[in-house]
Design an enzyme around this catalytic site. Structure first.
Site, short mmCIF file in Angstrom:
data_model
loop_
_atom_site.label_atom_id
_atom_site.label_comp_id
_atom_site.label_asym_id
_atom_site.label_seq_id
_atom_site.Cartn_x
_atom_site.Cartn_y
_atom_site.Cartn_z
N GLU A 54 -28.57 -74.95 24.57
CA GLU A 54 -28.18 -74.53 23.23
C GLU A 54 -29.42 -74.38 22.37
O GLU A 54 -30.29 -75.26 22.36
CB GLU A 54 -27.23 -75.56 22.61
CG GLU A 54 -26.73 -75.17 21.23
CD GLU A 54 -25.88 -76.25 20.59
OE1 GLU A 54 -25.53 -76.10 19.40
OE2 GLU A 54 -25.56 -77.26 21.26
N ASP A 65 -25.05 -80.17 10.38
CA ASP A 65 -26.18 -80.85 11.02
C ASP A 65 -26.60 -82.07 10.22
O ASP A 65 -26.71 -82.03 8.99
CB ASP A 65 -27.36 -79.89 11.16
CG ASP A 65 -27.10 -78.80 12.17
OD1 ASP A 65 -26.50 -79.11 13.21
OD2 ASP A 65 -27.47 -77.64 11.92
#
Length: 267
Positions: A54, A65
Site C-alpha cells: 500500500e 490517519d
C-alpha cells in the site's frame, strides 16, 4: 479516445490465489515521496515477503490517519512530493506483487476520476483506496476504476449496519479492508478483542480476502489478526521506524519478521 496502458500485478487474483494456498496475507505501507530512496522500500518489502504493498499519497488533511502517518505525509509534502511525481517514480519500478494507492477524494476529484485511474494503471498501480468517499457517492469512481482495471478497495467499519457491511463486501474489489476499531491509524499496544470477531462477520459476505488494518503493530498482532481475517495491513509501525531513520533494509527486516510469524502459524 485514449487507451490506458495497464501495467503491474492485478490485486484480486493475486491475493485470492495466495489466500487459497493457506498463506496469511501481509500488506505493508509506505508514504510515497517520503524520502529520495522511497521506492527502495517497495523492493525491500517485496523481497521480505509482502503479498501486496500500500502506497499513501501525501495529503495536507488526512482525516483517518493518526499522528505517525500524518507526520510521514507532512515530511513527504515538505520534500515536494506530488501525485504526478510519485506516479512517475512508480513507472520506473517493476515488482512481482500488486501496488495499491491510498488517497483522499480531493486528490482524485482534482484530477478527474477517469484521468486519475488511468494514471494509476499507467504507473503499475492496480488498487485504489479512497476512505473518505461514502458508498452513496461511489458510482462514478467505481466505473472509472473498473475501466482502468484498477480494483477499488472499500473500507468496512465496525459501526456499519449489517446491510451496509454486505454492500461494502459486494462492491469492494481486490479485498475488503476491515478496520480493527473506530479509530484513526496508529500503533497500538494491544489489538482490540472485537477486531477478530468483526473480520469473521465480514468473511461470509463474499469471496474476497478480508484484511485487518488500523493498529497492527507487531508480529503477535499480525498473527492474531490473520487468525480471524485473511491477513493484515501494517502502516504506522513501519512509518515510525522510517521517520526515525530506518533504511529500506531495516524496514525490510521488520516486514520479514511479520512474514515469518504469519508463516509459522498458517495452514
Amino acid at each position: 479516445m485514449t487507451t490506458t496502458t495497464v501495467r503491474g500485478v492485478a490485486v484480486g487474483p493475486h491475493l485470492r490465489e495466495r489466500r487459497d494456498a493457506g498463506r496469511g496475507l501481509l500488506v505493508p505501507y509506505v508514504t510515497g515521496g517520503i524520502s529520495a530512496d522511497w521506492t527502495d522500500h517497495l523492493r525491500a518489502y517485496a523481497d521480505a515477503g509482502a503479498d501486496a504493498i500500500e502506497i499513501g499519497l501525501p495529503f495536507s488533511d488526512p482525516m483517518i490517519d493518526g499522528p505517525t502517518v500524518q507526520e510521514a505525509s507532512e515530511r513527504a509534502l515538505h520534500r515536494g512530493a506530488t501525485v504526478r511525481g510519485i506516479l512517475a517514480d512508480l513507472r520506473e519500478v517493476s515488482l512481482p506483487v500488486p501496488l495499491i494507492v491510498m488517497t483522499y477524494y480531493h486528490l482524485v476529484a482534482r484530477e478527474g476520476h477517469a484521468r486519475f485511474c488511468a494514471a494509476l494503471a499507467e504507473a503499475g498501480v492496480r488498487g485504489l483506496i479512497v476512505p473518505d468517499l461514502p458508498l452513496e457517492e461511489l458510482g462514478e469512481l467505481e466505473q472509472a476504476a473498473a475501466a482502468a482495471e484498477v480494483d477499488l478497495v472499500l473500507v468496512a467499519a465496525p459501526s456499519g449496519s449489517p446491510s451496509r457491511l454486505r454492500e461494502v463486501a459486494a462492491r469492494s474489489r481486490g479485498f475488503v479492508y476491515a478496520m480493527t476499531a473506530m479509530v484513526t491509524t496508529g500503533e497500538r499496544a494491544e489489538l482490540p478483542a472485537s477486531a477478530g470477531e468483526f473480520a469473521a462477520r465480514l468473511k461470509p459476505h463474499g469471496d474476497l480476502p478480508v484484511l485487518l488494518g488500523f493498529g497492527i503493530s507487531t508480529p503477535e498482532h499480525a498473527v492474531a489478526g490473520a487468525r480471524a481475517a485473511d491477513g493484515v495491513v501494517v502502516a504506522s509501525a513501519l512509518m515510525r521506524r522510517l521517520l526515525d531513520g530506518a533504511t529500506p533494509e531495516e524496514l525490510g527486516a521488520q516486514v520479514r519478521a511479520l512474514r515469518d510469524a504469519l508463516d509459522a502459524t498458517s495452514g
